[in-house]
Design a protein around this motif. Structure first.
Motif, PDB file in Angstrom:
ATOM      1  N   MET A   1      15.459 -30.537 -35.427  1.00  0.00           N
ATOM      2  CA  MET A   1      15.371 -29.183 -34.884  1.00  0.00           C
ATOM      3  C   MET A   1      16.742 -28.780 -34.373  1.00  0.00           C
ATOM      4  N   LEU A   2      17.288 -27.691 -34.923  1.00  0.00           N
ATOM      5  CA  LEU A   2      18.615 -27.196 -34.555  1.00  0.00           C
ATOM      6  C   LEU A   2      18.470 -25.915 -33.737  1.00  0.00           C
ATOM      7  N   SER A   3      19.244 -25.782 -32.691  1.00  0.00           N
ATOM      8  CA  SER A   3      19.178 -24.597 -31.845  1.00  0.00           C
ATOM      9  C   SER A   3      19.716 -23.371 -32.584  1.00  0.00           C
ATOM     10  N   ARG A   4      18.943 -22.303 -32.604  1.00  0.00           N
ATOM     11  CA  ARG A   4      19.420 -21.052 -33.212  1.00  0.00           C
ATOM     12  C   ARG A   4      20.614 -20.478 -32.456  1.00  0.00           C
TER      13      ARG A   4
ATOM     14  N   MET B   1      24.879 -21.336 -13.659  1.00  0.00           N
ATOM     15  CA  MET B   1      25.992 -22.220 -13.327  1.00  0.00           C
ATOM     16  C   MET B   1      25.549 -23.677 -13.232  1.00  0.00           C
ATOM     17  N   ALA B   2      24.322 -23.905 -12.683  1.00  0.00           N
ATOM     18  CA  ALA B   2      23.843 -25.282 -12.555  1.00  0.00           C
ATOM     19  C   ALA B   2      23.693 -25.914 -13.927  1.00  0.00           C
ATOM     20  N   PHE B   3      23.148 -25.135 -14.893  1.00  0.00           N
ATOM     21  CA  PHE B   3      23.009 -25.654 -16.247  1.00  0.00           C
ATOM     22  C   PHE B   3      24.380 -25.977 -16.829  1.00  0.00           C
ATOM     23  N   ALA B   4      25.337 -25.079 -16.652  1.00  0.00           N
ATOM     24  CA  ALA B   4      26.674 -25.292 -17.217  1.00  0.00           C
ATOM     25  C   ALA B   4      27.320 -26.544 -16.639  1.00  0.00           C
ATOM     26  N   ARG B   5      27.172 -26.753 -15.339  1.00  0.00           N
ATOM     27  CA  ARG B   5      27.750 -27.952 -14.721  1.00  0.00           C
ATOM     28  C   ARG B   5      27.082 -29.205 -15.270  1.00  0.00           C
ATOM     29  N   THR B   6      25.745 -29.140 -15.457  1.00  0.00           N
ATOM     30  CA  THR B   6      25.026 -30.289 -15.997  1.00  0.00           C
ATOM     31  C   THR B   6      25.531 -30.647 -17.385  1.00  0.00           C
ATOM     32  N   VAL B   7      25.653 -29.632 -18.243  1.00  0.00           N
ATOM     33  CA  VAL B   7      26.095 -29.883 -19.611  1.00  0.00           C
ATOM     34  C   VAL B   7      27.517 -30.414 -19.638  1.00  0.00           C
ATOM     35  N   THR B   8      28.407 -29.820 -18.833  1.00  0.00           N
ATOM     36  CA  THR B   8      29.788 -30.278 -18.791  1.00  0.00           C
ATOM     37  C   THR B   8      29.865 -31.745 -18.388  1.00  0.00           C
ATOM     38  N   ALA B   9      29.095 -32.118 -17.361  1.00  0.00           N
ATOM     39  CA  ALA B   9      29.107 -33.502 -16.895  1.00  0.00           C
ATOM     40  C   ALA B   9      28.549 -34.450 -17.947  1.00  0.00           C
ATOM     41  N   LEU B  10      27.458 -34.031 -18.617  1.00  0.00           N
ATOM     42  CA  LEU B  10      26.862 -34.899 -19.626  1.00  0.00           C
ATOM     43  C   LEU B  10      27.781 -35.084 -20.816  1.00  0.00           C
TER      44      LEU B  10
ATOM     45  N   ASN C   1      25.551 -31.715 -30.695  1.00  0.00           N
ATOM     46  CA  ASN C   1      25.272 -32.470 -29.478  1.00  0.00           C
ATOM     47  C   ASN C   1      23.770 -32.613 -29.272  1.00  0.00           C
ATOM     48  N   MET C   2      23.358 -33.777 -28.833  1.00  0.00           N
ATOM     49  CA  MET C   2      21.951 -33.993 -28.488  1.00  0.00           C
ATOM     50  C   MET C   2      21.863 -34.856 -27.242  1.00  0.00           C
ATOM     51  N   VAL C   3      20.757 -34.724 -26.524  1.00  0.00           N
ATOM     52  CA  VAL C   3      20.484 -35.572 -25.368  1.00  0.00           C
ATOM     53  C   VAL C   3      19.737 -36.803 -25.871  1.00  0.00           C
ATOM     54  N   SER C   4      20.213 -37.974 -25.549  1.00  0.00           N
ATOM     55  CA  SER C   4      19.546 -39.193 -25.990  1.00  0.00           C
ATOM     56  C   SER C   4      18.190 -39.327 -25.303  1.00  0.00           C
ATOM     57  N   GLU C   5      17.337 -40.121 -25.920  1.00  0.00           N
ATOM     58  CA  GLU C   5      15.966 -40.235 -25.446  1.00  0.00           C
ATOM     59  C   GLU C   5      15.524 -41.684 -25.550  1.00  0.00           C
ATOM     60  N   GLU C   6      14.799 -42.155 -24.552  1.00  0.00           N
ATOM     61  CA  GLU C   6      14.234 -43.495 -24.600  1.00  0.00           C
ATOM     62  C   GLU C   6      12.793 -43.370 -25.086  1.00  0.00           C
ATOM     63  N   TRP C   7      12.605 -43.510 -26.399  1.00  0.00           N
ATOM     64  CA  TRP C   7      11.290 -43.346 -27.016  1.00  0.00           C
ATOM     65  C   TRP C   7      11.129 -44.377 -28.127  1.00  0.00           C
TER      66      TRP C   7
ATOM     67  N   ARG D   1      15.727 -30.685 -20.742  1.00  0.00           N
ATOM     68  CA  ARG D   1      16.337 -30.854 -22.059  1.00  0.00           C
ATOM     69  C   ARG D   1      15.939 -29.712 -22.989  1.00  0.00           C
ATOM     70  N   MET D   2      14.664 -29.319 -22.956  1.00  0.00           N
ATOM     71  CA  MET D   2      14.212 -28.236 -23.821  1.00  0.00           C
ATOM     72  C   MET D   2      14.828 -26.903 -23.409  1.00  0.00           C
ATOM     73  N   LEU D   3      14.967 -26.657 -22.123  1.00  0.00           N
ATOM     74  CA  LEU D   3      15.579 -25.411 -21.657  1.00  0.00           C
ATOM     75  C   LEU D   3      17.033 -25.318 -22.111  1.00  0.00           C
ATOM     76  N   LEU D   4      17.770 -26.412 -21.988  1.00  0.00           N
ATOM     77  CA  LEU D   4      19.165 -26.426 -22.427  1.00  0.00           C
ATOM     78  C   LEU D   4      19.263 -26.228 -23.937  1.00  0.00           C
ATOM     79  N   PHE D   5      18.331 -26.813 -24.663  1.00  0.00           N
ATOM     80  CA  PHE D   5      18.324 -26.650 -26.114  1.00  0.00           C
ATOM     81  C   PHE D   5      18.084 -25.184 -26.485  1.00  0.00           C
ATOM     82  N   GLU D   6      17.120 -24.550 -25.861  1.00  0.00           N
ATOM     83  CA  GLU D   6      16.829 -23.148 -26.161  1.00  0.00           C
ATOM     84  C   GLU D   6      18.043 -22.266 -25.896  1.00  0.00           C
TER      85      GLU D   6
END
Length: 258
Positions: free
Chosen positions: A221-224, A1-10, A30-36, A78-83
């Motif tokens: 890299m695209l999530s399976r 549920m915590a992950f779902a709330r995070t994604v919904t908010a983002l 969808n992707m998470v932006s990165e400061e790199w 970010r990697m956990l959400l992607f997986e």
């Protein structure tokens, strides 16, 4: 549920970056932006730009896909959400067997070079380090990114460096270069363009040690869990067309890469 709330908010405050033809991809990507910087960063107009962002926008537009960017998240989350398929796309990825469990990899769109750097004033002291085994045998400590794949030589050396207390990890290149300038360790390892960009920003003069640690192509890299083989085929066809017409080469040259 915590992950779902995070994604919904983002995603509620996500930014549409590139519009494609309706229905070309199975879903908006969808992707998470990165400061790199110089690969991905927010400019003074609050627009996500950089070499990888500009190349991804061009590729997905050509593929007829829609790219949506959400605000940054910590790297591990970010990697956990992607997986899990709660985000669909990551930039500048290295194709590894472990990642193939949860990811599809596009064809390469640029190359990366990973190396070791030292403050220019200290170069003579460390110039004799000509390989990772030589670094492991010696006394020097090294700063390295906390997350990411930097080639088999560094992966093999990591346990010894960590066991001897000579590996210091950082979260961002801004932090890593600051640690280098403060004397936390004499060497820093990382992507060549990213390290030198940040060193210039912090007004530090660095020199690269006389060997390349890792050189390899990078890919989208695209999530399976959330994308389809057809999505990947569209992306690869777009990369091929943009390589053929010179669009991707022009972007690489704009940022000083060949």
């Amino acid at each position: 549920m915590a992950f779902a709330r995070t994604v919904t908010a983002l995603l509620a405050c996500a930014t549409l970056l590139a519009g494609g033809r309706a229905g070309a991809c199975s879903r908006p990507l969808n992707m998470v932006s990165e400061e790199w910087p110089p690969y991905s960063f927010t400019n003074e107009d609050n627009v996500q730009t950089g070499l990888d962002m500009d190349m991804a926008k061009a590729i997905l537009k050509e593929a007829g896909c829609t790219l949506v960017s959400a605000p940054p998240l910590p790297t591990v989350r970010r990697m956990l959400l992607f997986e899990r398929g709660e985000f669909d796309l990551m930039l500048a990825a290295t194709d590894t067997p472990e990642r193939r469990r949860f990811a599809r990899f596009s064809d390469a769109y640029r190359n990366e070079t990973v190396a070791l750097f030292v403050l220019a004033r200290d170069y003579a002291r460390y110039a004799g380090i000509g390989s990772m085994p030589a670094l492991v045998r010696g006394p020097a400590s090294v700063l390295a990114p906390r997350v990411g794949w930097y080639g088999p030589e560094f992966a093999n050396a990591t346990p010894s460096l960590r066991a001897s207390g000579r590996l210091f990890e950082f979260g961002t290149f801004e932090q890593g270069v600051r640690m280098l300038g403060a004397g936390r360790a004499p060497l820093i390892m990382g992507d060549r363009a990213a390290v030198l960009y940040e060193a210039q920003r912090q007004k530090l003069v660095l020199r690269q040690l006389p060997f390349v640690l890792h050189q390899a192509p990078v890919r989208l890299m695209l999530s399976r869990a959330s994308t389809t083989p057809d999505d990947l085929a569209r992306v690869n066809a777009a990369i091929a067309r943009l390589e053929k017409n010179g669009t991707l080469q022009a972007l690489r040259e704009r940022y000083g890469l060949r």
